[in-house]
Structures are given as structure tokens and as C-alpha cells.
Design an enzyme around this catalytic site. Sequence first.
Site, PDB file in Angstrom:
ATOM      1  N   CYS A 129       0.855  -1.175   0.000  1.00  0.00           N
ATOM      2  CA  CYS A 129       0.000   0.000   0.000  1.00  0.00           C
ATOM      3  C   CYS A 129       0.898   1.234   0.000  1.00  0.00           C
ATOM      4  CB  CYS A 129      -0.837   0.041   1.278  1.00  0.00           C
ATOM      5  SG  CYS A 129      -1.732  -1.485   1.563  1.00  0.00           S
ATOM      6  N   ARG A 160       1.678   1.709  -5.851  1.00  0.00           N
ATOM      7  CA  ARG A 160       1.859   0.735  -4.771  1.00  0.00           C
ATOM      8  C   ARG A 160       0.574  -0.044  -4.472  1.00  0.00           C
ATOM      9  NH1 ARG A 160       6.390   1.400  -1.969  1.00  0.00           N
ATOM     10  NH2 ARG A 160       5.478   0.271  -0.218  1.00  0.00           N
ATOM     11  N   TRP A 199      -3.703  -1.983  -1.544  1.00  0.00           N
ATOM     12  CA  TRP A 199      -3.696  -3.176  -2.390  1.00  0.00           C
ATOM     13  C   TRP A 199      -3.995  -4.317  -1.436  1.00  0.00           C
ATOM     14  CZ3 TRP A 199      -0.173  -7.462  -3.170  1.00  0.00           C
ATOM     15  CH2 TRP A 199      -0.389  -8.158  -4.355  1.00  0.00           C
ATOM     16  N   ASN A 211       0.965  -0.219   5.982  1.00  0.00           N
ATOM     17  CA  ASN A 211       1.421  -0.941   4.789  1.00  0.00           C
ATOM     18  C   ASN A 211       2.193  -2.158   5.288  1.00  0.00           C
ATOM     19  OD1 ASN A 211       2.608  -1.707   2.328  1.00  0.00           O
ATOM     20  ND2 ASN A 211       4.298  -0.288   2.594  1.00  0.00           N
ATOM     21  N   GLY A 212       1.748  -3.354   4.910  1.00  0.00           N
ATOM     22  CA  GLY A 212       2.446  -4.567   5.344  1.00  0.00           C
ATOM     23  C   GLY A 212       1.461  -5.598   5.856  1.00  0.00           C
ATOM     24  N   GLU A 233      10.625 -12.474 -21.114  1.00  0.00           N
ATOM     25  CA  GLU A 233      10.263 -11.111 -20.715  1.00  0.00           C
ATOM     26  C   GLU A 233       9.213 -10.522 -21.671  1.00  0.00           C
ATOM     27  OE1 GLU A 233      10.316  -9.424 -18.268  1.00  0.00           O
ATOM     28  OE2 GLU A 233      10.193  -7.327 -18.836  1.00  0.00           O
ATOM     29  N   LYS A 240       5.505  -9.188 -20.500  1.00  0.00           N
ATOM     30  CA  LYS A 240       5.039  -7.814 -20.769  1.00  0.00           C
ATOM     31  C   LYS A 240       3.671  -7.843 -21.437  1.00  0.00           C
ATOM     32  CE  LYS A 240       6.949  -5.885 -18.801  1.00  0.00           C
ATOM     33  NZ  LYS A 240       8.118  -6.073 -17.985  1.00  0.00           N
ATOM     34  N   GLU A 255       0.829  -9.097 -18.980  1.00  0.00           N
ATOM     35  CA  GLU A 255       0.439  -8.282 -17.834  1.00  0.00           C
ATOM     36  C   GLU A 255      -0.296  -7.000 -18.192  1.00  0.00           C
ATOM     37  OE1 GLU A 255       4.926  -6.537 -16.908  1.00  0.00           O
ATOM     38  OE2 GLU A 255       3.499  -6.675 -15.287  1.00  0.00           O
ATOM     39  N   HIS A 282       7.941 -30.685 -28.060  1.00  0.00           N
ATOM     40  CA  HIS A 282       7.659 -31.647 -27.000  1.00  0.00           C
ATOM     41  C   HIS A 282       6.269 -31.434 -26.393  1.00  0.00           C
ATOM     42  CE1 HIS A 282      11.618 -33.310 -27.308  1.00  0.00           C
ATOM     43  NE2 HIS A 282      12.107 -32.073 -27.344  1.00  0.00           N
ATOM     44  N   LYS A 334       2.783  -2.327  -8.194  1.00  0.00           N
ATOM     45  CA  LYS A 334       4.172  -2.103  -8.595  1.00  0.00           C
ATOM     46  C   LYS A 334       5.160  -2.832  -7.706  1.00  0.00           C
ATOM     47  CE  LYS A 334       7.506  -0.256 -10.930  1.00  0.00           C
ATOM     48  NZ  LYS A 334       7.830  -0.979 -12.179  1.00  0.00           N
TER      49      LYS A 334
HETATM   50  C1  F6R Z   1       6.636  -6.970 -14.408  1.00  0.00           C
HETATM   51  C2  F6R Z   1       7.132  -6.506 -13.123  1.00  0.00           C
HETATM   52  C3  F6R Z   1       7.208  -7.472 -12.007  1.00  0.00           C
HETATM   53  C4  F6R Z   1       8.426  -7.157 -11.118  1.00  0.00           C
HETATM   54  C5  F6R Z   1       8.431  -8.062  -9.887  1.00  0.00           C
HETATM   55  C6  F6R Z   1       9.640  -7.825  -9.021  1.00  0.00           C
HETATM   56  O1  F6R Z   1       6.668  -5.958 -15.371  1.00  0.00           O
HETATM   57  O2  F6R Z   1       7.449  -5.363 -12.967  1.00  0.00           O
HETATM   58  O3  F6R Z   1       7.260  -8.780 -12.477  1.00  0.00           O
HETATM   59  O4  F6R Z   1       9.589  -7.340 -11.871  1.00  0.00           O
HETATM   60  O5  F6R Z   1       7.272  -7.838  -9.135  1.00  0.00           O
HETATM   61  O6  F6R Z   1       9.701  -6.513  -8.575  1.00  0.00           O
HETATM   62  P1  F6R Z   1      11.045  -5.874  -8.063  1.00  0.00           P
HETATM   63  O7  F6R Z   1      11.972  -5.818  -9.220  1.00  0.00           O
HETATM   64  O8  F6R Z   1      10.664  -4.538  -7.548  1.00  0.00           O
HETATM   65  O9  F6R Z   1      11.576  -6.785  -7.003  1.00  0.00           O
END
Ligand code: F6R
Length: 609
Positions: free
Chosen positions: A2, A27, A74, A100-101, A482, A486, A489, A505, A604
Site C-alpha cells: 500500500c 503501490r 492493495w 502498509n504490510g 520477458e 510484458k 500483464e 515436446h 508495482k
Molecule cells: C513486471 C514486473 C514485475 C516485477 C516483480 C519484481 O513488469 O514489474 O514482475 O519485476 O514484481 O519486482 P522488483 O523488481 O521490484 O523486485
Amino acid sequence: MCGIVGYIGPEQASPFLIEGLSKLEYRGYDSAGIAVFDGNEVHNKKSVGRLGILKKKLEQSPLEGHIGIGHTRWATHGRPSDVNSHPHTDCTGNFVVVHNGIIENYMHLKERLISKGHVFTSETDSEVVAHLVEEYYEGDFEAAVKKVLSEITGSYALVFMTKHEPEKLICTKQDNPLVIGLGQGENFIASDIPAIIQRTRKTYILSDGEMAVVTKDSVWVTNRQGVPVNKKVFEVNWDAEAAEKGGYEHFMSKEIYEQPKAIRETMSSRLATNNSKIIFDELKWNREEVAAIRKVVIVACGTAYHAGIVGKYYIESMARIPVEVDVASEFRYRQPLVDEHTLAIFVSQSGETLDTLAAMKEAKRLGAKTLAVTNVVGSSISREADNTILTWAGPEIAVASTKAYTTQLVSMAMLSIYIAGLKGTLSEERTHELIAGLRNLPGQVHEMLEDVEEIKTFAQQYGFNEDVFFIGRSLDYAVALEGSLKLKEISYIHAEAYAAGELKHGTLALIIEGVPVIALATQHDVYEKTLSNIKEVKARDAVVIGVAMQGDDEIKKYVDHTIFIPKVDKFLAPILAVIPLQLLAYYAAVTRGCDVDKPRNLAKSVTVE
Ligand code: F6R
């Protein structure tokens, strides 16, 4: 996870609280709320949904007062709803808290408080904190908060306010970030710097276990034992615009376009001028230390994990040390074989990902030498690590990581060359070639970003397909992972990445007429093999978009479209090859009308397990 904020000063608190929360929505954004003391009572206004809904409520009935706290949520404990939104209050409504937590022992505490007559209104773990302060308050707010802290376990950043002592806010943290912004006759509290940067650049970054009593004119910080802590002022040197969208439609596009700068800054002062070596002042490792490393483990989540996979290729090929890569949530529970001869690298944009942090603590406990690769100065992961390499990407706001990923790749490349240099496993000539290649990257990325029309067209053309496949071998496979993440998500298209040789396979059964396959073919040592895999999918009538290096005319014979990246050393190809995949995902999401910067169900920074 959060975002939390607090204000105390001569101005109305609400505008700062709302403005601050809007900067922290990355967040979490499933609900929001603020509480303000108006001189007589604490008034609380909260709402499920985006911050905009709360703003509307406040327009209809504003909250007035010069001290307040706020929260953007969140959900973890308790679904998103009005009552589960923060701030939470005690039975009287006189004590308010934002959190937050996760309070791990909340069930036990809640049962005890209920047996004493406390009435709970939410399903959250956080509410227990407000009732605990009520329980312990005997005319001394600080003493009550301290008592609460001695009882709760788990992770938290907390801000407390009470009508009984309305001239102060109290805040504290454990395993979640908290900064205090120092103003003139006013002070600010926030989970992260973008929330306060418009108001002040002078901050205190709280450490775990520290508690601050914040009045409009003073900030008094003590540690767990109550001993005063002499905090150093951390001067934020980002420009205010760095945390804003700066003319782009989305933070994600802005951040994609910031990559040349981010890569340049991440390399600056770390490449020897004559390209002979990498300089990491923050490491200062010697030959003996590096010779003692028998194994490397790279641990991370999501995109950062994908950067770790590229890191494995780099370190194994350049430094000839065996490397394991693991997602953090798996690593910590698999009794990893890690000891004092292990270098454990933790990659994290935010530096706050709980699984990664916990994995690091486990590796430390087992005696490993720990290294953080992170984008956030003073983050929990960086503080916990023996050493830190900072990626200098600047704040990344879009949930989908872009510039953090490319700067992580650059950092992994520099680290590999650095270790290889100390081990003597890379020739002078090869070192020189690679460093020269690194220098060219910002210009090459810039060049790629100048013309994106073709990629935009592909995204519009294929953006409504249900399934998309990404294939590649070796480093191309790492980039395929990757690219697929992208796309998933932010556009919600089902995307899968496969090592190209693995398709036959099982997954080849899914390749039917018209299914888009993005085939990466930048690695010359496996090029022919990749072409064979492209032929396999073409034979099933897939639509193939190849990603290859400029000058590769061969591939055009086998694919429907080709995206060319500038010619580059094969090790550095991932840093360029990912750019069109980021753009493809971005334009597909825009085409489908998705909320690019805040995809559904995601946040995030994931500071819960
Ligand atoms: C995808 C993305 C997430 C983060 C993951 C780790 O675009 O951003 O998969 O890479 O949540 O986050 P960090 O790097 O902050 O530990």
C-alpha cells in the site's frame, strides 16, 4: 502493499494527502482513504476503488484540518471494500492508523481484544493496531505506540494520529519503506519520495525499528530501545519531473523512451575510459575474494527474474562460474545449497519485494556473500545486502517494468565483465569489445525508438488474438520470457514463451493457422537451429514475426514480418531485442483499451508473500 502519507503543518492537510496518494497509486489502488483532525474530532473518509472516487466524495464534503493521514490500498487481508479501506480506527474513533504490510499475529491479538470488549468493523489485520493503541493509551501517545510495537509481529510501515494529542503524528517501520519530508514549519510522511518531492527535497529515510514523532516544527527519531537516532538528511536530487509523466500518455511509454538515458546513467563512471575494465567502486572486490566464489545464485521475481536468467548466461560464459537462477518464492523454501563460497545476487527494481528480501535473509543466514542489484537507494534489499549495485534508471512508476529491466541487464553485463576481469577468464580483446559494445547501447536504443510505426501496426494487427507465442534459443529465450510477461500483464493476451527447441515436446499442438509467433533469432551460434524451429511453426500456418539483427536477409525467407535490431555483440542483443517486445506489448494494450500503467490485479511493488 500500500502507499501511506501524512501531513502536519499550517496548510489544509487534505490537498497534500490526495496529491501524495496519487503519486503512490503504483503501490496499490484498490481503495483509498484519508483521516483529518478538524480541531475537535478526527474525520475519516474512505472508499473502495480508485483515488478518483475518494476525491469526488471529498469534493462533496471536504475534510478540513491541518493534520491528517492517508492510504492507498492493495488488498491482502480482507477484500477491497469501504470498511476494509484505511485509515482504521479504534472503537472510539479517536485513534487512527494507516498501515502498509502484514501484521502476522493479528488473529491472536484480535481475539484477545474482542474478549476485552473491542468491536471490530473490518476484516483487516491492520485494524488491530488502532484498537491496541486505544487499549494502551494512558495519556502518553508515544508510550502507547511503543507498547503496540512490542506486541505486533510482521512487516509494517505505520502512521498514527489521535485527537488526544493532535499536535503530532507518530510513524514507524519494519521491512516496508517510509520517508519523512522535512518542510519549513510543516512536515510530511510518505511510503516513497514521489509523494513528497513537490513539497520538499530534504528527507529522513527511516530504518527498520525506528520510530519518529513528527510535529510541524520537529522530527524526533528513536530506535527500538528508545535511544535517540541522529538521522542524516537525505537530499533528493531527482528533478520533480522525473516522477511525472512528462508529456507521454502513459508512464510506461515515458519509461520506455527513458531507456537510452537510464542505460547511459547506469554505465556512467563504471566503464574505464580505455574500455579495459569495469569500475565498481561500490564493490572493491579483490582476486582472492572472487577466486573463493564457487557458485553464484541469482534470485528475483518477475521481470527481475528474467534479468537474472540473462545474468546466468553472462556470468557462466564470461566468468566461468556455475550459476543457478531461482524465483525468490521458490528459493527460500527449497533448502538451497548455499554457503560461504556462494555469491547470492538479488535483483529487484523496488528493493522492497518481500519474497526477494526474505530469500536474501535466508542466503545470508546460510553464510553467502550477498549482492543487491536494485534501483532504489536505501531500499530494504539494498540495506540488507553486503554490497549493492544501483541501477540508475530513476523512479519507475508504470507497473510493467521496462527501464529497470534494461538497466538490470546492463548491470549484469558489467558485473560479469568485472568478475571475469578479476578471475582472468576474459581476454583483454574481448573485454574491450564488450565494453565498447556497452557504450554504443544508449545510441542504438535511441535509434530504435525513433521509428516505432511498424511495431504499432503489428500490435494493432495482432492485438486481438487470444494467444501469442514467443520463441528463442539461448539469450533469445531469456528475452522471449520477458516479452511474453510484458504482453500478458498489460494487454491480458495469453502469451507463452518457449525455448524454441522445446516446442515440439508438446506445445507445438497449439500452433494452428493464424497464431502469432514472435521468433527471436539474434544469437548466431544457434541461428540455424532457430530457423528450423521457425520452419516448424510456419509449417503449421503460424504468423511469424522474426526479431533479428540488421543485415540478416536469410530470416526474411521464413517469416511473415521482421523487426530488425541494430547489429550488436550477441551478449548485448537482449538489451536491444527487448525494446520491440516492450513496444508491442504497450501498443497491444493501448489498442485493446487496457489500463496500461495500472493493469488489473497487479501492483508495482509486492511487499507481501
Ligand atoms: C513486471 C514486473 C514485475 C516485477 C516483480 C519484481 O513488469 O514489474 O514482475 O519485476 O514484481 O519486482 P522488483 O523488481 O521490484 O523486485
